[in-house]
Scaffold this motif. Structure first.
Motif, PDB file in Angstrom:
ATOM      1  N   LYS A   1       0.857  -1.122  -0.036  1.00 40.36           N
ATOM      2  CA  LYS A   1       0.036  -0.358  -0.095  1.00 40.36           C
ATOM      3  C   LYS A   1       0.858   1.386   0.085  1.00 40.36           C
ATOM      4  N   GLY A   2       0.414   2.393  -0.494  1.00 41.49           N
ATOM      5  CA  GLY A   2       0.988   3.756  -0.701  1.00 41.49           C
ATOM      6  C   GLY A   2       0.012   4.663  -0.155  1.00 41.49           C
ATOM      7  N   VAL A   3       0.407   5.861  -0.333  1.00 40.38           N
ATOM      8  CA  VAL A   3      -0.420   7.303   0.054  1.00 40.38           C
ATOM      9  C   VAL A   3      -1.859   6.955  -0.675  1.00 40.38           C
ATOM     10  N   GLU A   4      -1.737   6.538  -1.854  1.00 42.60           N
ATOM     11  CA  GLU A   4      -2.981   6.784  -2.886  1.00 42.60           C
ATOM     12  C   GLU A   4      -3.965   5.544  -2.768  1.00 42.60           C
ATOM     13  N   GLY A   5      -3.325   4.384  -2.305  1.00 42.55           N
ATOM     14  CA  GLY A   5      -4.197   3.192  -2.298  1.00 42.55           C
ATOM     15  C   GLY A   5      -3.370   1.779  -2.093  1.00 42.55           C
ATOM     16  N   ARG A   6      -4.154   0.659  -2.432  1.00 41.58           N
ATOM     17  CA  ARG A   6      -3.539  -0.734  -2.353  1.00 41.58           C
ATOM     18  C   ARG A   6      -3.181  -1.313  -3.451  1.00 41.58           C
ATOM     19  N   VAL A   7      -2.205  -2.292  -3.633  1.00 37.63           N
ATOM     20  CA  VAL A   7      -2.039  -2.906  -4.975  1.00 37.63           C
ATOM     21  C   VAL A   7      -1.962  -4.420  -4.680  1.00 37.63           C
ATOM     22  N   PHE A   8      -2.715  -5.349  -5.631  1.00 31.66           N
ATOM     23  CA  PHE A   8      -2.941  -6.701  -5.467  1.00 31.66           C
ATOM     24  C   PHE A   8      -2.279  -7.136  -6.649  1.00 31.66           C
ATOM     25  N   LEU A   9      -2.019  -8.472  -6.404  1.00 29.98           N
ATOM     26  CA  LEU A   9      -1.744  -9.351  -7.736  1.00 29.98           C
ATOM     27  C   LEU A   9      -2.932 -10.297  -8.108  1.00 29.98           C
ATOM     28  N   THR A  10      -3.239 -10.049  -9.459  1.00 28.34           N
ATOM     29  CA  THR A  10      -4.244 -10.866  -9.580  1.00 28.34           C
ATOM     30  C   THR A  10      -4.085 -12.427  -9.985  1.00 28.34           C
ATOM     31  N   PRO A  11      -5.022 -13.302 -10.153  1.00 28.27           N
ATOM     32  CA  PRO A  11      -4.387 -14.863 -10.426  1.00 28.27           C
ATOM     33  C   PRO A  11      -3.698 -14.897 -11.918  1.00 28.27           C
ATOM     34  N   ASN A  12      -3.978 -14.018 -12.775  1.00 28.45           N
ATOM     35  CA  ASN A  12      -3.578 -13.868 -13.966  1.00 28.45           C
ATOM     36  C   ASN A  12      -2.227 -13.184 -14.261  1.00 28.45           C
ATOM     37  N   GLY A  13      -1.583 -12.657 -12.991  1.00 24.90           N
ATOM     38  CA  GLY A  13      -0.401 -11.961 -13.145  1.00 24.90           C
ATOM     39  C   GLY A  13      -0.190 -10.484 -13.172  1.00 24.90           C
ATOM     40  N   ASP A  14      -1.526 -10.031 -13.292  1.00 22.25           N
ATOM     41  CA  ASP A  14      -1.559  -8.325 -13.584  1.00 22.25           C
ATOM     42  C   ASP A  14      -1.798  -7.685 -12.088  1.00 22.25           C
ATOM     43  N   ALA A  15      -1.412  -6.657 -11.932  1.00 22.46           N
ATOM     44  CA  ALA A  15      -1.749  -5.656 -10.786  1.00 22.46           C
ATOM     45  C   ALA A  15      -3.073  -5.190 -10.865  1.00 22.46           C
ATOM     46  N   LEU A  16      -3.701  -4.867  -9.828  1.00 29.97           N
ATOM     47  CA  LEU A  16      -4.990  -4.269  -9.708  1.00 29.97           C
ATOM     48  C   LEU A  16      -4.379  -3.160  -8.482  1.00 29.97           C
TER      49      LEU A  16
END
Length: 180
Positions: A18-33
């Protein structure tokens, strides 16, 4: 009741950080949300990335809606950690010089060079969170290199390979001497 974002189950996402602007997640297919705290922050970053679409330093946008952006996942190691582990090679120094020149050409600034610039296994460079900021790339880069104690090595390579830039960057180098 399950929740979905872009057709993916939220429970299947892997939290990356997470950062100042939000959170980042790894998707099952390897992309970033990236889930932004505010829709306006998502929209602002989307505009920057859309303008830079196709540039080798920035992630591809796959989808964007509301406060969520699905994009290419950037692998690698943040520049500060990379230099701490590996030092600075001639190849990395030349890539950083090219990177700084590209930012000047694009008239893009970068906030938090040490956190948002990732070095790949082949020493190429990727940016995870581009923004329009007033920070000068040369100055930010030189400060990071100074803090990681590789500035002298970098400047030697700069002088050997790109003496034209040594002169151009000299005012930033002089400023560093005052503060560090």
């Amino acid at each position: 009741m399950s929740k979905e974002i872009f057709g993916m189950e939220v429970s299947e996402l892997v939290f990356l950080g997470k950062g100042v602007e939000g959170r980042v997640f790894l998707t099952p297919n390897g992309d970033a949300l990236k889930a932004y705290s505010k829709t306006g922050l998502c929209r602002r970053e989307y505009k920057v990335l859309k303008k830079l679409e196709g540039n080798k330093y920035f992630p591809r946008i796959l989808k964007c809606k509301g406060r969520f952006m699905l994009r290419e996942h950037i692998k690698g190691i943040p520049i500060k950690e990379y230099i701490q582990q590996n030092g600075i090679s001639k190849k990395l120094a030349l890539n950083l010089i090219e990177f700084a020149e590209e930012f000047e050409r694009l008239e893009i600034r970068l906030d938090g060079l040490g956190r948002h610039v990732f070095i790949q296994a082949d020493e190429s460079i990727k940016v995870v969170d581009p923004r329009r900021k007033r920070n000068c790339m040369y100055k930010s880069l030189l400060i990071t290199l100074k803090r990681e104690d590789v500035l002298e090595q970098f400047l030697k390579i700069l002088e050997e390979e790109r003496p034209d830039l040594k002169i151009k960057w000299s005012k930033f180098i002089a400023q560093l001497a005052k503060y560090y």
